[in-house]
Design an enzyme around this catalytic site. Structure first.
Site, mmCIF file in Angstrom:
data_model
loop_
_atom_site.group_PDB
_atom_site.id
_atom_site.type_symbol
_atom_site.label_atom_id
_atom_site.label_comp_id
_atom_site.label_asym_id
_atom_site.label_seq_id
_atom_site.Cartn_x
_atom_site.Cartn_y
_atom_site.Cartn_z
ATOM 1 N N GLY A 148 13.556 0.402 5.247
ATOM 2 C CA GLY A 148 13.936 1.806 5.104
ATOM 3 C C GLY A 148 15.054 2.094 4.124
ATOM 4 N N HIS B 34 6.274 3.676 -5.393
ATOM 5 C CA HIS B 34 5.664 2.363 -5.639
ATOM 6 C C HIS B 34 6.562 1.587 -6.612
ATOM 7 C CE1 HIS B 34 2.555 -0.648 -5.890
ATOM 8 N NE2 HIS B 34 2.781 -0.680 -7.194
ATOM 9 N N ASP C 134 -2.499 4.222 -4.774
ATOM 10 C CA ASP C 134 -1.613 4.372 -5.944
ATOM 11 C C ASP C 134 -2.290 5.121 -7.095
ATOM 12 O OD1 ASP C 134 0.449 2.941 -4.633
ATOM 13 O OD2 ASP C 134 -0.459 1.050 -5.230
ATOM 14 N N ALA D 60 15.924 2.291 -9.921
ATOM 15 C CA ALA D 60 14.818 3.247 -10.054
ATOM 16 C C ALA D 60 14.438 3.934 -8.731
ATOM 17 C CB ALA D 60 13.605 2.545 -10.659
HETATM 18 C C1 GAR Z 1 9.916 -0.552 -1.618
HETATM 19 O O1 GAR Z 1 10.139 -1.365 -2.743
HETATM 20 C C2 GAR Z 1 8.713 0.347 -1.845
HETATM 21 O O2 GAR Z 1 8.603 0.810 -3.147
HETATM 22 C C3 GAR Z 1 7.595 -0.617 -1.527
HETATM 23 O O3 GAR Z 1 8.053 -1.371 -0.429
HETATM 24 C C4 GAR Z 1 9.486 -1.407 -0.429
HETATM 25 C C5 GAR Z 1 9.959 -0.846 0.882
HETATM 26 O O4 GAR Z 1 11.349 -0.932 0.998
HETATM 27 N N1 GAR Z 1 6.387 0.106 -1.252
HETATM 28 C C6 GAR Z 1 5.187 -0.357 -1.602
HETATM 29 O O5 GAR Z 1 5.006 -1.421 -2.137
HETATM 30 C C7 GAR Z 1 4.034 0.564 -1.265
HETATM 31 N N2 GAR Z 1 2.903 0.250 -2.077
HETATM 32 P P1 GAR Z 1 12.191 -0.007 1.982
HETATM 33 O O6 GAR Z 1 11.537 -0.087 3.368
HETATM 34 O O7 GAR Z 1 13.543 -0.661 1.995
HETATM 35 O O8 GAR Z 1 12.224 1.390 1.448
#
Ligand code: GAR
Length: 202
Positions: free
Chosen positions: A15, A112, A153, A182
């Site tokens: 999160g 993404h 996506d 980013a």
């Molecule tokens: C993030 O890097 C997000 O962009 C990616 O998973 C991670 C989650 O981190 N999402 C994907 O790959 C979806 N296709 P977070 O739980 O710390 O936000």
């Protein structure tokens, strides 16, 4: 009083992108929306603790043990209960059906961790995206925020930001840089942009 768009955030893990949205809102930058609920597909997600610490309602809808339809009906119930108008997928690791994405057309936003159309689609999520980018040898990667449709996506791009790949990068190092430079910047900005245009009736 100015109308604020109710935003629900769907999560599955740590999160940090949810946190970026919470911080953006706490800093007074989310002027057209408010975070009303966090829905997690995983009861152990640290994102749930982040929601609790910020006094945001949360719910768990486990993916396991449910058909796609049961899973989505349970999410819709949660979304309707809080009158969510915009849904943000912030590290949400489940695929949504066309029925679901059509129901919330131009209202679901995903972040993404690559520059779409590179390293995206089915099977490209989390750390895997960075592993593939390093394997391929790209010198520039980044993050994309886009609307969600039935193609993984594949929806319209809202914002992108490029990030340099450095000598000696590991998938984890690259993931961290892409998040810091980013994702955590463009996700909140894109959410604000979409909420603002809904408020204006665009
Ligand atoms: C993030 O890097 C997000 O962009 C990616 O998973 C991670 C989650 O981190 N999402 C994907 O790959 C979806 N296709 P977070 O739980 O710390 O936000």
């Amino acid at each position: 009083m100015k109308k604020l768009i109710n935003i629900a955030v769907l999560v599955s893990g740590g999160g940090t992108n949810l946190q970026a949205l919470i911080d953006f809102s706490a800093d007074g930058n989310l002027t057209s929306g408010r975070l009303v609920k966090v829905i997690s597909s995983n009861s152990d997600a640290y994102a749930l603790t982040r929601a609790k610490e910020s006094y945001i309602d949360s719910a768990v809808v486990e993916r396991k043990g449910k058909t796609q339809q049961e899973f989505e009906s349970a999410i819709i119930k949660e979304l309707e209960e809080c009158d969510a108008e915009v849904i943000v997928l912030a590290g949400f690791m489940c695929i949504l059906s066309k029925d679901f994405t059509d129901r919330y057309k131009d209202r679901i936003i995903n972040v993404h961790p690559s520059l779409i159309p590179s390293f995206c689609g089915q099977g490209y999520y989390g750390l895997k995206v960075h592993e593939k980018a390093l394997e391929y040898g790209v010198k520039v990667t980044g993050a994309t925020v886009h609307f969600v449709n039935e193609i993984p996506d594949g929806g319209k791009i809202i914002m992108q930001k490029a990030v340099s790949v450095k000598e000696g990068d590991t998938p984890k190092k690259l993931q961290k840089r892409v998040m810091e430079q980013a994702e955590w910047k463009i996700l909140p900005m894109a959410v604000e942009k979409v909420c603002k245009s809904i408020c204006k009736g665009e």
